[in-house]
Motif scaffolding. Structure first.
Motif, mmCIF file in Angstrom:
data_model
loop_
_atom_site.group_PDB
_atom_site.id
_atom_site.type_symbol
_atom_site.label_atom_id
_atom_site.label_comp_id
_atom_site.label_asym_id
_atom_site.label_seq_id
_atom_site.Cartn_x
_atom_site.Cartn_y
_atom_site.Cartn_z
ATOM 1 N N ARG A 154 41.054 89.902 -0.203
ATOM 2 C CA ARG A 154 39.633 89.253 -0.255
ATOM 3 C C ARG A 154 39.587 87.966 -0.389
ATOM 4 N NH1 ARG A 154 37.058 90.459 -6.181
ATOM 5 N NH2 ARG A 154 38.722 89.242 -6.777
ATOM 6 N N ALA A 155 40.753 87.360 -0.993
ATOM 7 C CA ALA A 155 40.963 85.846 -1.237
ATOM 8 C C ALA A 155 41.466 85.110 0.302
ATOM 9 C CB ALA A 155 41.777 85.502 -2.376
ATOM 10 N N GLY A 156 41.787 85.974 1.221
ATOM 11 C CA GLY A 156 42.022 85.436 2.505
ATOM 12 C C GLY A 156 43.580 84.865 2.530
ATOM 13 N N LEU A 157 44.233 85.452 1.537
ATOM 14 C CA LEU A 157 45.909 85.039 1.601
ATOM 15 C C LEU A 157 46.614 85.967 2.522
ATOM 16 C CD1 LEU A 157 46.256 84.951 -2.106
ATOM 17 C CD2 LEU A 157 46.091 83.063 -0.660
ATOM 18 N N MET A 158 46.170 87.122 3.122
ATOM 19 C CA MET A 158 46.906 87.776 4.073
ATOM 20 C C MET A 158 46.853 87.345 5.270
ATOM 21 S SD MET A 158 46.476 91.580 2.184
ATOM 22 C CE MET A 158 47.929 92.257 2.877
ATOM 23 N N ILE A 159 47.948 86.581 5.793
ATOM 24 C CA ILE A 159 47.718 85.961 7.240
ATOM 25 C C ILE A 159 49.239 86.347 7.743
ATOM 26 C CG2 ILE A 159 46.195 84.109 6.787
ATOM 27 C CD1 ILE A 159 48.447 82.217 6.253
ATOM 28 N N GLN A 160 49.251 86.079 9.109
ATOM 29 C CA GLN A 160 50.359 86.568 9.967
ATOM 30 C C GLN A 160 51.825 85.874 9.509
ATOM 31 O OE1 GLN A 160 49.870 85.971 14.046
ATOM 32 N NE2 GLN A 160 51.730 86.659 14.691
ATOM 33 N N ASN A 161 52.813 86.871 9.582
ATOM 34 C CA ASN A 161 54.157 86.334 8.961
ATOM 35 C C ASN A 161 54.211 86.363 7.495
ATOM 36 O OD1 ASN A 161 55.127 86.435 11.668
ATOM 37 N ND2 ASN A 161 54.827 84.070 11.854
ATOM 38 N N SER A 162 53.182 86.650 6.689
ATOM 39 C CA SER A 162 53.440 86.600 5.208
ATOM 40 C C SER A 162 54.572 87.878 5.037
ATOM 41 C CB SER A 162 52.134 86.981 4.703
ATOM 42 O OG SER A 162 51.212 85.856 4.731
ATOM 43 N N LEU A 163 55.049 87.514 3.735
ATOM 44 C CA LEU A 163 56.319 88.500 3.391
ATOM 45 C C LEU A 163 55.651 89.176 1.922
ATOM 46 C CD1 LEU A 163 59.405 86.255 3.836
ATOM 47 C CD2 LEU A 163 58.406 88.183 5.337
ATOM 48 N N TYR A 164 55.796 90.342 2.024
ATOM 49 C CA TYR A 164 55.424 91.182 0.737
ATOM 50 C C TYR A 164 56.719 91.818 0.129
ATOM 51 C CZ TYR A 164 51.131 90.101 2.918
ATOM 52 O OH TYR A 164 49.787 89.289 3.586
ATOM 53 N N ALA A 165 57.159 91.346 -0.830
ATOM 54 C CA ALA A 165 58.586 92.218 -1.293
ATOM 55 C C ALA A 165 58.036 93.240 -2.006
ATOM 56 C CB ALA A 165 59.664 91.085 -2.040
ATOM 57 N N HIS A 166 58.848 94.375 -1.996
ATOM 58 C CA HIS A 166 59.031 95.440 -2.789
ATOM 59 C C HIS A 166 57.929 96.624 -2.389
ATOM 60 C CE1 HIS A 166 61.949 93.444 -5.192
ATOM 61 N NE2 HIS A 166 60.975 92.401 -5.463
ATOM 62 N N CYS A 167 56.577 96.375 -2.798
ATOM 63 C CA CYS A 167 55.643 97.282 -2.407
ATOM 64 C C CYS A 167 55.869 98.657 -2.577
ATOM 65 C CB CYS A 167 55.198 96.973 -0.707
ATOM 66 S SG CYS A 167 54.397 95.574 -0.371
ATOM 67 N N ILE A 168 56.491 98.663 -4.016
ATOM 68 C CA ILE A 168 57.004 100.313 -4.282
ATOM 69 C C ILE A 168 55.782 100.922 -4.718
ATOM 70 C CG2 ILE A 168 58.226 101.760 -6.091
ATOM 71 C CD1 ILE A 168 60.132 99.371 -5.956
ATOM 72 N N HIS A 169 54.652 100.442 -5.400
ATOM 73 C CA HIS A 169 53.819 101.135 -6.074
ATOM 74 C C HIS A 169 52.416 100.492 -5.513
ATOM 75 C CE1 HIS A 169 56.296 102.511 -9.163
ATOM 76 N NE2 HIS A 169 56.875 101.350 -9.101
#
Length: 226
Positions: A31-46
């Motif tokens: 929603r905040a427009g932060l998710m752009i190409q080549n972004s890294l999201y560590a873990h994402c377990i939950h």
């Protein structure tokens, strides 16, 4: 610029975000427009499948860090599910040691325990990450072709001390890596852009003994301040 952020390593991350914003973490980022190409999201377990779809749709990467997760007691990432969903998956370690061979072993063996099934994962499941997504991101980030030995690629590679009594092929390399190389990984030489920077196990451009001596001196001063 792409973002690099830890996401939902523990369940409290989602609980906290939901209590404040009435949205899950990645929904809020999107929603905040932060998710752009080549972004890294560590873990994402939950995270949920719909959250991870946002990563896929915006051409980001999930980085799993299995040893660190187990050390912190936060759960285990269902990385095979992430793979099946078509998300770009990287292998990291979140600073828990420096030998990614150990992380590779945790990635393969822990699903056996979690699912009580020795066929839940095998060494070949890592191929797409180690020889695909990890190099794709590095190529994009550094602006040079990495991860292949062919004309037009940067001459970045290592030479391993590994003697095998059986043939090594493209098809069985990951088994050799998992069951042989990982047991006692030994890098004899390293080249960056064709320059030999490690020669027979010793740095070629620096005096390692001088650096270690200085590091020990600086640590004493740091320890006093700390």
């Amino acid at each position: 610029l792409p973002i690099h952020v830890h996401v939902a390593e523990g369940p409290e991350d989602q609980e906290h975000t939901f209590s404040l914003y009435d949205q899950r973490i990645l929904e809020r980022f999107h929603r905040a427009g932060l998710m752009i190409q080549n972004s890294l999201y560590a873990h994402c377990i939950h995270t949920t499948a719909s959250e991870r779809a946002l990563i896929k749709d915006t051409k980001g990467y999930i980085v799993v860090n299995c040893q660190s997760n187990i050390n912190n007691g936060v759960g285990f990432p269902e990385w095979k599910k992430f793979n099946d969903e078509g998300t770009n998956l990287l292998m990291g370690n979140d600073g828990y040691g420096f030998n990614l061979c150990h992380d590779a072993r945790f990635m393969i063996l822990c699903p056996h325990y979690v699912h009580r099934d020795p066929a839940a994962s095998y060494s070949g499941d890592l191929t797409r990450s180690l020889f695909g997504s990890n190099y794709d991101l590095a190529t994009s980030a550094f602006g040079v072709n990495l991860g292949t030995i062919r004309e037009g690629s940067s001459a970045d590679f290592i030479i391993l001390n590994y003697r095998s009594p059986t043939e090594i092929t493209a098809e069985n390399f990951m088994d050799h890596f998992f069951f042989g190389i990982c047991d006692n990984i030994s890098v004899s030489d390293a080249f960056v852009a064709g320059e030999r920077i490690l020669a027979e196990g010793r740095p070629a451009r620096i005096d390692e003994d001088v650096i270690y001596k200085e590091a020990r001196r600086l640590f004493k001063a740091f320890e006093k301040r700390f």
